[in-house]
Motif scaffolding. Structure first.
Motif, PDB file in Angstrom:
ATOM      1  N   UNK A   1      39.928  37.990  32.123  1.00  0.00           N
ATOM      2  CA  UNK A   1      41.073  38.237  32.989  1.00  0.00           C
ATOM      3  C   UNK A   1      41.020  39.604  33.660  1.00  0.00           C
ATOM      4  N   UNK A   2      40.516  40.618  32.965  1.00  0.00           N
ATOM      5  CA  UNK A   2      40.650  41.994  33.449  1.00  0.00           C
ATOM      6  C   UNK A   2      39.475  42.484  34.276  1.00  0.00           C
ATOM      7  N   UNK A   3      38.256  42.209  33.845  1.00  0.00           N
ATOM      8  CA  UNK A   3      37.102  42.878  34.442  1.00  0.00           C
ATOM      9  C   UNK A   3      36.903  42.538  35.908  1.00  0.00           C
ATOM     10  N   UNK A   4      36.924  41.268  36.341  1.00  0.00           N
ATOM     11  CA  UNK A   4      36.765  41.008  37.774  1.00  0.00           C
ATOM     12  C   UNK A   4      37.883  41.602  38.615  1.00  0.00           C
ATOM     13  N   UNK A   5      39.128  41.535  38.122  1.00  0.00           N
ATOM     14  CA  UNK A   5      40.247  42.116  38.858  1.00  0.00           C
ATOM     15  C   UNK A   5      40.096  43.623  38.991  1.00  0.00           C
ATOM     16  N   UNK A   6      39.689  44.288  37.922  1.00  0.00           N
ATOM     17  CA  UNK A   6      39.482  45.736  37.974  1.00  0.00           C
ATOM     18  C   UNK A   6      38.373  46.097  38.951  1.00  0.00           C
ATOM     19  N   UNK A   7      37.316  45.282  39.008  1.00  0.00           N
ATOM     20  CA  UNK A   7      36.213  45.572  39.933  1.00  0.00           C
ATOM     21  C   UNK A   7      36.665  45.470  41.383  1.00  0.00           C
ATOM     22  N   UNK A   8      37.490  44.470  41.693  1.00  0.00           N
ATOM     23  CA  UNK A   8      37.973  44.311  43.068  1.00  0.00           C
ATOM     24  C   UNK A   8      38.903  45.457  43.443  1.00  0.00           C
ATOM     25  N   UNK A   9      39.806  45.808  42.536  1.00  0.00           N
ATOM     26  CA  UNK A   9      40.719  46.917  42.818  1.00  0.00           C
ATOM     27  C   UNK A   9      39.963  48.237  42.966  1.00  0.00           C
ATOM     28  N   UNK A  10      38.905  48.389  42.198  1.00  0.00           N
ATOM     29  CA  UNK A  10      38.116  49.610  42.317  1.00  0.00           C
ATOM     30  C   UNK A  10      37.438  49.689  43.690  1.00  0.00           C
ATOM     31  N   UNK A  11      36.988  48.566  44.198  1.00  0.00           N
ATOM     32  CA  UNK A  11      36.388  48.561  45.533  1.00  0.00           C
ATOM     33  C   UNK A  11      37.411  48.912  46.605  1.00  0.00           C
ATOM     34  N   UNK A  12      38.665  48.539  46.379  1.00  0.00           N
ATOM     35  CA  UNK A  12      39.705  48.911  47.340  1.00  0.00           C
ATOM     36  C   UNK A  12      40.014  50.402  47.281  1.00  0.00           C
ATOM     37  N   UNK A  13      39.954  50.945  46.067  1.00  0.00           N
ATOM     38  CA  UNK A  13      40.277  52.368  45.923  1.00  0.00           C
ATOM     39  C   UNK A  13      39.103  53.261  46.318  1.00  0.00           C
ATOM     40  N   UNK A  14      37.886  52.812  46.000  1.00  0.00           N
ATOM     41  CA  UNK A  14      36.675  53.562  46.336  1.00  0.00           C
ATOM     42  C   UNK A  14      35.770  52.661  47.168  1.00  0.00           C
ATOM     43  N   UNK A  15      36.046  52.514  48.454  1.00  0.00           N
ATOM     44  CA  UNK A  15      35.308  51.554  49.272  1.00  0.00           C
ATOM     45  C   UNK A  15      33.831  51.908  49.354  1.00  0.00           C
TER      46      UNK A  15
ATOM     47  N   UNK B   1      22.934  62.315  38.235  1.00  0.00           N
ATOM     48  CA  UNK B   1      24.183  62.754  37.625  1.00  0.00           C
ATOM     49  C   UNK B   1      25.395  62.176  38.330  1.00  0.00           C
ATOM     50  N   UNK B   2      25.348  62.139  39.672  1.00  0.00           N
ATOM     51  CA  UNK B   2      26.459  61.549  40.421  1.00  0.00           C
ATOM     52  C   UNK B   2      26.599  60.067  40.125  1.00  0.00           C
ATOM     53  N   UNK B   3      25.473  59.389  40.024  1.00  0.00           N
ATOM     54  CA  UNK B   3      25.526  57.961  39.724  1.00  0.00           C
ATOM     55  C   UNK B   3      26.094  57.715  38.324  1.00  0.00           C
ATOM     56  N   UNK B   4      25.700  58.550  37.372  1.00  0.00           N
ATOM     57  CA  UNK B   4      26.217  58.394  36.006  1.00  0.00           C
ATOM     58  C   UNK B   4      27.716  58.673  35.950  1.00  0.00           C
ATOM     59  N   UNK B   5      28.163  59.712  36.681  1.00  0.00           N
ATOM     60  CA  UNK B   5      29.595  60.015  36.721  1.00  0.00           C
ATOM     61  C   UNK B   5      30.372  58.877  37.375  1.00  0.00           C
ATOM     62  N   UNK B   6      29.807  58.294  38.435  1.00  0.00           N
ATOM     63  CA  UNK B   6      30.460  57.160  39.078  1.00  0.00           C
ATOM     64  C   UNK B   6      30.529  55.961  38.136  1.00  0.00           C
ATOM     65  N   UNK B   7      29.474  55.786  37.349  1.00  0.00           N
ATOM     66  CA  UNK B   7      29.441  54.688  36.386  1.00  0.00           C
ATOM     67  C   UNK B   7      30.517  54.863  35.314  1.00  0.00           C
ATOM     68  N   UNK B   8      30.638  56.086  34.786  1.00  0.00           N
ATOM     69  CA  UNK B   8      31.679  56.350  33.790  1.00  0.00           C
ATOM     70  C   UNK B   8      33.064  56.200  34.385  1.00  0.00           C
ATOM     71  N   UNK B   9      33.249  56.652  35.618  1.00  0.00           N
ATOM     72  CA  UNK B   9      34.539  56.511  36.285  1.00  0.00           C
ATOM     73  C   UNK B   9      34.910  55.043  36.447  1.00  0.00           C
ATOM     74  N   UNK B  10      33.914  54.224  36.759  1.00  0.00           N
ATOM     75  CA  UNK B  10      34.165  52.802  36.927  1.00  0.00           C
ATOM     76  C   UNK B  10      34.637  52.158  35.626  1.00  0.00           C
ATOM     77  N   UNK B  11      34.004  52.501  34.501  1.00  0.00           N
ATOM     78  CA  UNK B  11      34.425  51.958  33.207  1.00  0.00           C
ATOM     79  C   UNK B  11      35.807  52.466  32.820  1.00  0.00           C
ATOM     80  N   UNK B  12      36.065  53.750  33.066  1.00  0.00           N
ATOM     81  CA  UNK B  12      37.378  54.285  32.740  1.00  0.00           C
ATOM     82  C   UNK B  12      38.468  53.617  33.578  1.00  0.00           C
ATOM     83  N   UNK B  13      38.175  53.372  34.850  1.00  0.00           N
ATOM     84  CA  UNK B  13      39.150  52.708  35.711  1.00  0.00           C
ATOM     85  C   UNK B  13      39.462  51.310  35.183  1.00  0.00           C
ATOM     86  N   UNK B  14      38.442  50.599  34.705  1.00  0.00           N
ATOM     87  CA  UNK B  14      38.659  49.268  34.162  1.00  0.00           C
ATOM     88  C   UNK B  14      39.536  49.315  32.907  1.00  0.00           C
ATOM     89  N   UNK B  15      39.250  50.261  32.001  1.00  0.00           N
ATOM     90  CA  UNK B  15      40.048  50.388  30.773  1.00  0.00           C
ATOM     91  C   UNK B  15      41.481  50.777  31.105  1.00  0.00           C
TER      92      UNK B  15
END
Length: 268
Positions: A223-237, A15-29
């Motif tokens: 343009x968006x997806x790689x940048x969002x992934x890097x920023x997400x790693x900075x926010x959630x190391x 459940x935690x992994x699924x919530x993290x997965x959804x959070x990651x997609x929402x952060x990208x959008x």
């Protein structure tokens, strides 16, 4: 390996992994929406940002346009010849040109342009963008500095990657259409009427709008997806176990989904 076994053996973590997965997609959008609003805002384009955007567009588009166009033209020429010879052997010469336009122009070239820009500009992951702490900076200072760099460069890079996909696709499509005419009719001018009629029969208003939207979505995804992934790693190391650009697999998945949706809307 132990972490992977522990994860699959403990259903409570699913459940935690699924919530993290959804959070990651929402952060990208969410980041994509912010970036698009910033890109459409006139206040974004001060002198510094305009110069940065021009540099990124030059590096991502103009420097590689001749080589990409040449490579695509050579590969497309081989595919055109294969399609023409195969269609002629089966007595389907009248449909060969339409098949070339549908397969190469509508499907393969936009997808190959998006993949090329993603591979060159986005997937060459520079770990130094995330490893600033190794240079003697504290984790918080490294995080703030990385975020500052992302904010400073994000919109120009988004514009450059989007322009790169659109430019490479459109220039290559023009070259392929010329090659297709030369292979079917040669240098004879009286084939223009039949050629334009065939191409026009393929590019109906609905197909044209879908083609333009698909190419735009390809550019936005690259343009968006790689940048969002890097920023997400900075926010959630978290620990990085790979040198592959963060978001690479997600980008590939989104590109394939866009292509599949385009095919489904046109042919189903």
């Amino acid at each position: 390996m132990r972490r992977t076994i522990h994860f699959y053996a403990n259903p409570r973590l699913w459940g935690l992994a699924f919530a993290r997965y959804l959070r990651s997609w929402w952060y990208m959008v969410h980041l994509g929406a912010i970036a698009i609003v910033m890109a459409l805002s006139p206040s974004t384009y001060n002198r510094e940002n305009r110069l940065a955007a021009a540099r990124y567009i030059y590096a991502s588009t103009w420097q590689v346009l001749p080589w990409f166009a040449l490579a695509s033209a050579l590969i497309s020429l081989v595919i055109i010849r294969i399609v023409l010879v195969t269609a002629k052997s089966y007595g389907l010469s009248n449909f060969a040109l339409e098949m070339v336009v549908r397969v190469l122009v509508l499907e393969l070239i936009p997808l190959s342009a998006a993949m090329f820009v993603a591979l060159r500009a986005s997937m060459a992951f520079d770990a130094s963008a995330l490893g600033l702490a190794r240079a003697g900076m504290s984790p918080q200072a490294a995080n703030d500095e990385a975020l500052r760099r992302m904010r400073r460069d994000m919109v120009p890079q988004l514009l450059a990657n989007s322009v790169a996909v659109l430019s490479l696709a459109m220039v290559t499509i023009t070259i392929v259409l010329v090659l297709a005419y030369l292979n079917v009719y040669g240098l004879l001018p009286w084939g223009v009427e039949d050629y334009t009629r065939t191409v026009g029969r393929v590019f109906t208003p609905t197909v044209t709008i879908g083609f333009v939207l698909k190419t735009v979505f390809f550019g936005l995804a690259v343009a968006l997806i790689p940048t969002a992934a890097i920023l997400e790693l900075q926010r959630y190391p978290r620990r990085i176990n790979s040198t592959v650009q963060p978001g690479a697999m997600r980008l590939l998945f989104v590109l394939l989904v866009i292509e599949a949706a385009s095919l489904a809307l046109k042919y189903i």
